[in-house]
Design an enzyme around this catalytic site. Structure first.
Site, short mmCIF file in Angstrom:
data_model
loop_
_atom_site.label_atom_id
_atom_site.label_comp_id
_atom_site.label_asym_id
_atom_site.label_seq_id
_atom_site.Cartn_x
_atom_site.Cartn_y
_atom_site.Cartn_z
N CYS A 8 -1.04 1.28 -2.26
CA CYS A 8 -1.19 0.79 -3.21
C CYS A 8 -2.87 0.79 -3.27
CB CYS A 8 -1.08 -0.67 -3.36
SG CYS A 8 -1.32 -1.70 -4.70
N HIS A 17 7.31 0.62 -8.37
CA HIS A 17 5.95 0.08 -7.75
C HIS A 17 5.01 -0.43 -9.08
CE1 HIS A 17 2.30 0.20 -4.84
NE2 HIS A 17 1.53 0.20 -5.99
N GLU A 18 4.84 0.44 -10.10
CA GLU A 18 4.02 0.13 -11.02
C GLU A 18 4.53 -1.22 -11.94
OE1 GLU A 18 1.29 0.97 -11.07
OE2 GLU A 18 1.78 2.73 -9.60
N HIS A 38 4.08 -4.42 -10.27
CA HIS A 38 2.48 -4.94 -10.65
C HIS A 38 2.55 -5.81 -11.94
CE1 HIS A 38 -0.12 -3.56 -7.87
NE2 HIS A 38 0.13 -2.22 -8.06
ZN ZN Z 1 -0.30 -0.65 -6.44
#
Ligand code: ZN
Length: 207
Positions: A110, A152-153, A156
Site C-alpha cells: 500500500c 484494496h481501494e 480505503h
Molecule cells: Zn492502499
C-alpha cells in the site's frame, strides 16, 4: 501536479469517507482532484489510489494497471495472479459484493504503508456497483488481480487498511520481500505461517 500521499497514522486513513453527489462528481474541483490523483498514482507508481490517501475523505478512487508495469514480471507470476492490463477509470461511492468460495492469497502493499508488504487473502471475484467520473451508474465484474485492487481501494474508503486483513506472520519489508520471497510460491512462504497454528492452539487451551 502530484499530491502528497499520507501514511498510516493519519486519521483520514481510518475514517469512513463521505459519498459524493452527482453534482459534486461533475464539479470542476472533482475533475481537478481526479487529474491530480491520476498523476500521483503514476508518479508513485501504483495501480490504484483512493482519495483518503491524499487526505481527502471522499468515496472516490482511481485505478489503472498499465501493460508496461507487467512487462518485467515473469509470465508465471502474471498467470498465477491473473493479472491483466486495466484501463484508467474512476470509481465513486462503490458498493462491493465478494463472490463466496474462491479466495486468492498473495503479497500486496500500500502506498500509505510505505516500504512494507504482507500476504492478504482476498476474494477472487467481485462485483462493484458504483458511479463513474461523470456520475453514471455502472457495474464492474472483476476477477484476479483487478478484483484485488478493487477490494484494496474500496477498503480505503471505509477506513480499512490491508494491515487489518493480512496474515500477520507474512508482514515484511519490501526490501526483504525482493531479497527472499519475490518468486516464492505458496509452499515456500507458507512456512512463515507455521508458528501461528501452535500459537492459536495455545490461545484456545487457555480459554
Ligand atoms: Zn492502499
Amino acid at each position: 501536479m502530484a499530491l502528497k500521499i499520507v501514511q498510516a497514522g493519519e486519521k483520514v486513513l481510518r475514517q469512513r469517507a463521505a459519498a459524493l453527489s452527482v453534482e459534486q462528481i461533475r464539479s470542476r474541483e472533482t475533475k481537478q482532484l481526479i487529474e491530480e490523483m491520476r498523476q500521483t498514482m503514476y508518479e508513485a507508481p501504483g495501480v490504484g489510489l483512493a482519495a483518503p490517501q491524499v487526505g481527502v475523505p471522499l468515496q472516490l478512487a482511481v485505478i489503472e494497471d498499465k501493460a508496461e508495469y507487467q512487462k518485467d514480471v515473469p509470465a508465471e507470476v502474471i498467470q498465477a495472479r491473473e493479472r491483466k492490463p486495466v484501463a484508467f477509470h474512476v470509481i465513486v461511492n462503490p458498493v462491493i459484493s465478494l463472490e463466496a468460495g474462491e479466495e486468492a492469497e498473495f503479497f500486496e502493499g500500500c502506498l500509505s504503508v510505505a516500504g512494507a508488504t504482507a500476504v492478504v487473502a482476498r476474494a477472487r471475484r467481485v462485483r462493484v456497483d458504483c458511479l463513474d467520473h461523470k456520475g453514471r451508474a455502472q457495474t464492474i465484474r472483476a476477477a484476479g488481480w483487478y478484483a484485488r485492487i478493487l477490494q484494496h481501494e474500496i477498503d480505503h474508503l471505509q477506513g480499512v487498511l490491508y494491515l487489518d486483513r493480512m496474515m500477520t506472520r507474512t508482514f515484511m519489508t519490501v526490501e526483504n520481500f525482493g531479497r527472499y520471497w519475490k518468486f516464492a510460491g505458496r509452499a515456500e512462504w507458507g512456512e512463515l505461517l507455521e508458528g501461528s497454528s501452535t500459537d492459536q492452539k495455545a490461545d484456545k487451551m487457555q480459554l
